[in-house]
Design an enzyme around this catalytic site. Structure first.
Site, short mmCIF file in Angstrom:
data_model
loop_
_atom_site.label_atom_id
_atom_site.label_comp_id
_atom_site.label_asym_id
_atom_site.label_seq_id
_atom_site.Cartn_x
_atom_site.Cartn_y
_atom_site.Cartn_z
N ASP A 37 34.35 3.21 -12.06
CA ASP A 37 33.59 4.45 -11.86
C ASP A 37 34.57 5.62 -12.03
O ASP A 37 35.55 5.72 -11.29
CB ASP A 37 32.99 4.43 -10.43
CG ASP A 37 32.13 5.67 -10.18
OD1 ASP A 37 31.27 5.60 -9.28
OD2 ASP A 37 32.32 6.68 -10.88
N ASP A 73 22.86 10.55 -18.78
CA ASP A 73 22.05 11.40 -17.89
C ASP A 73 22.36 11.04 -16.43
O ASP A 73 22.90 9.97 -16.16
CB ASP A 73 20.56 11.18 -18.21
CG ASP A 73 20.22 11.78 -19.57
OD1 ASP A 73 20.20 11.04 -20.57
OD2 ASP A 73 20.05 13.01 -19.63
N ASP A 105 31.19 4.02 -26.22
CA ASP A 105 30.82 3.63 -27.60
C ASP A 105 31.93 4.01 -28.58
O ASP A 105 31.90 3.62 -29.74
CB ASP A 105 29.49 4.31 -28.00
CG ASP A 105 29.53 5.83 -27.73
OD1 ASP A 105 28.59 6.33 -27.10
OD2 ASP A 105 30.51 6.48 -28.11
N ASP A 122 31.84 12.52 -21.49
CA ASP A 122 30.78 12.00 -22.37
C ASP A 122 29.92 11.10 -21.49
O ASP A 122 29.91 9.88 -21.61
CB ASP A 122 31.41 11.21 -23.53
CG ASP A 122 30.34 10.60 -24.44
OD1 ASP A 122 30.67 9.66 -25.20
OD2 ASP A 122 29.17 11.05 -24.36
N1 SAM Z 1 26.50 10.44 -25.54
C1 SAM Z 1 25.75 9.85 -24.45
C2 SAM Z 1 24.90 10.91 -23.75
O1 SAM Z 1 25.07 12.09 -24.07
O2 SAM Z 1 24.07 10.52 -22.92
C3 SAM Z 1 26.66 9.12 -23.50
C4 SAM Z 1 27.25 7.96 -24.23
S1 SAM Z 1 28.41 6.95 -23.40
C5 SAM Z 1 27.87 5.43 -24.04
C6 SAM Z 1 27.91 6.89 -21.71
C7 SAM Z 1 28.81 5.91 -20.99
O3 SAM Z 1 28.98 6.31 -19.64
C8 SAM Z 1 28.25 4.48 -20.93
O4 SAM Z 1 29.08 3.61 -21.69
C9 SAM Z 1 28.26 4.12 -19.44
O5 SAM Z 1 28.69 2.77 -19.21
C10 SAM Z 1 29.27 5.12 -18.90
N2 SAM Z 1 29.12 5.44 -17.47
C11 SAM Z 1 28.00 5.61 -16.75
N3 SAM Z 1 28.31 5.91 -15.47
C12 SAM Z 1 29.66 5.94 -15.39
C13 SAM Z 1 30.59 6.18 -14.34
N4 SAM Z 1 30.16 6.48 -13.09
N5 SAM Z 1 31.91 6.13 -14.62
C14 SAM Z 1 32.35 5.84 -15.88
N6 SAM Z 1 31.52 5.58 -16.93
C15 SAM Z 1 30.20 5.63 -16.67
#
Ligand code: SAM
Length: 274
Positions: free
Chosen positions: A138, A159, A86, A156
């Protein structure tokens, strides 16, 4: 009026009145919703879980970035942001003119592209900064094959559900350690301990295997319901807890972070002390 219902925690729903829905689609990784609300302003939800809101994102992104950045001071040149699609965390890092580059690895290009368009208020166009290199994969795999070394690594991460699960594996922290420079700090989003105490315990259990110094500090992000949020820091060169009294860089503009908040954020309640 329509509502958004978050069911992240068993037996506890968060219901938010929606003013207007902007995006509701499935990417190849997750369901992406963006909507404007009465209470939290604009919201991003992934697989039904709130990720960021205009109302309170700064209490999260500032606290994830500034304690470590101010401790590292001018030594923080190469930064890695894991997740963070984001752009909120990138915006905080870009407040430091001495940084040379930020690598941001988000598995989902759609989140980044939509955030560029819909979350300018939160990210101030950080996602199109010349200092930012975007990678769409990933992050677990990215750090495995990455030969770089970073002065600050910020997880960042969402969950530990869906695509986010790989960012909580025990050897994730070992891989992080392998790409840290000789004066480096890593910070990990580690859940809301009142409702996710196990998550914090797991992170500390894993982090202590690979890092000499580590600890948790806390912030409050109302839209991450369940009380304060835990952020875990780890380093083999810095004891962030000891460096807490370090210089506060006055010309960094923040809405939440300041010297008193910084010191208070390291206070640990008894139920988490063990
Ligand atoms: N601030 C938020 C929280 O505390 O839950 C997290 C926000 S950020 C938008 C989370 C991002 O992690 C998402 O854009 C998602 O696409 C990304 N994401 C999820 N799994 C991932 C992975 N294995 N590798 C890289 N990015 C990942």
């Amino acid at each position: 009026m329509k509502t958004f219902k978050e069911k992240l925690h068993i037996g506890l729903n968060q219901e938010i009145k929606i003013k207007n829905r902007l995006i509701n689609k499935k990417s190849s990784f997750q369901k992406i919703e963006i909507f404007d609300t009465l209470t939290y302003g604009r919201v991003l939800a992934l697989d039904g879980v709130i990720q960021v809101t205009e109302k309170d994102e700064y209490a999260y992104s500032e606290m994830l970035v500034h304690p470590a950045m101010q401790a590292l001071s001018k030594k923080a040149k190469k930064i890695l942001i894991i997740g963070g699609g984001d752009g909120a965390v990138a915006e905080e890092v870009l407040k430091y003119n001495d940084i040379r580059s930020i690598d941001l690895v988000d598995i989902d290009k759609e989140v980044v592209d939509l955030s560029k368009k819909y979350f300018k208020k939160i990210n101030k166009n950080s996602l199109i900064s010349k200092k930012l290199n975007l990678f769409y994969e990933d992050a677990f795999k990215f750090i495995d094959k990455n030969q770089n070394s970073y002065d600050l690594i910020i997880a960042d991460r969402p969950d530990p559900i869906g695509a986010g699960k790989s960012l909580y594996k025990s050897n994730f922290y070992k891989k992080i350690k392998n790409i840290m420079s000789e004066s480096s700090i890593a910070v990990f989003q580690s859940g809301v301990p009142f409702l996710q105490e196990k998550e914090l315990k797991e992170v500390i259990k894993d982090v202590k295997k690979y890092f000499k110094y580590y600890g948790s500090y806390f912030t409050v992000v109302p839209s991450y319901i369940g009380g304060f949020m835990a952020l875990v820091w780890a380093s083999n060169n810095y004891d962030l807890f000891k460096k807490k009294k370090f210089f506060i860089n006055k010309n960094i503009k923040t809405k939440y972070f300041n010297k008193e908040i910084l010191n208070a954020s390291f206070a640990v309640p008894n139920f988490l002390k063990k």
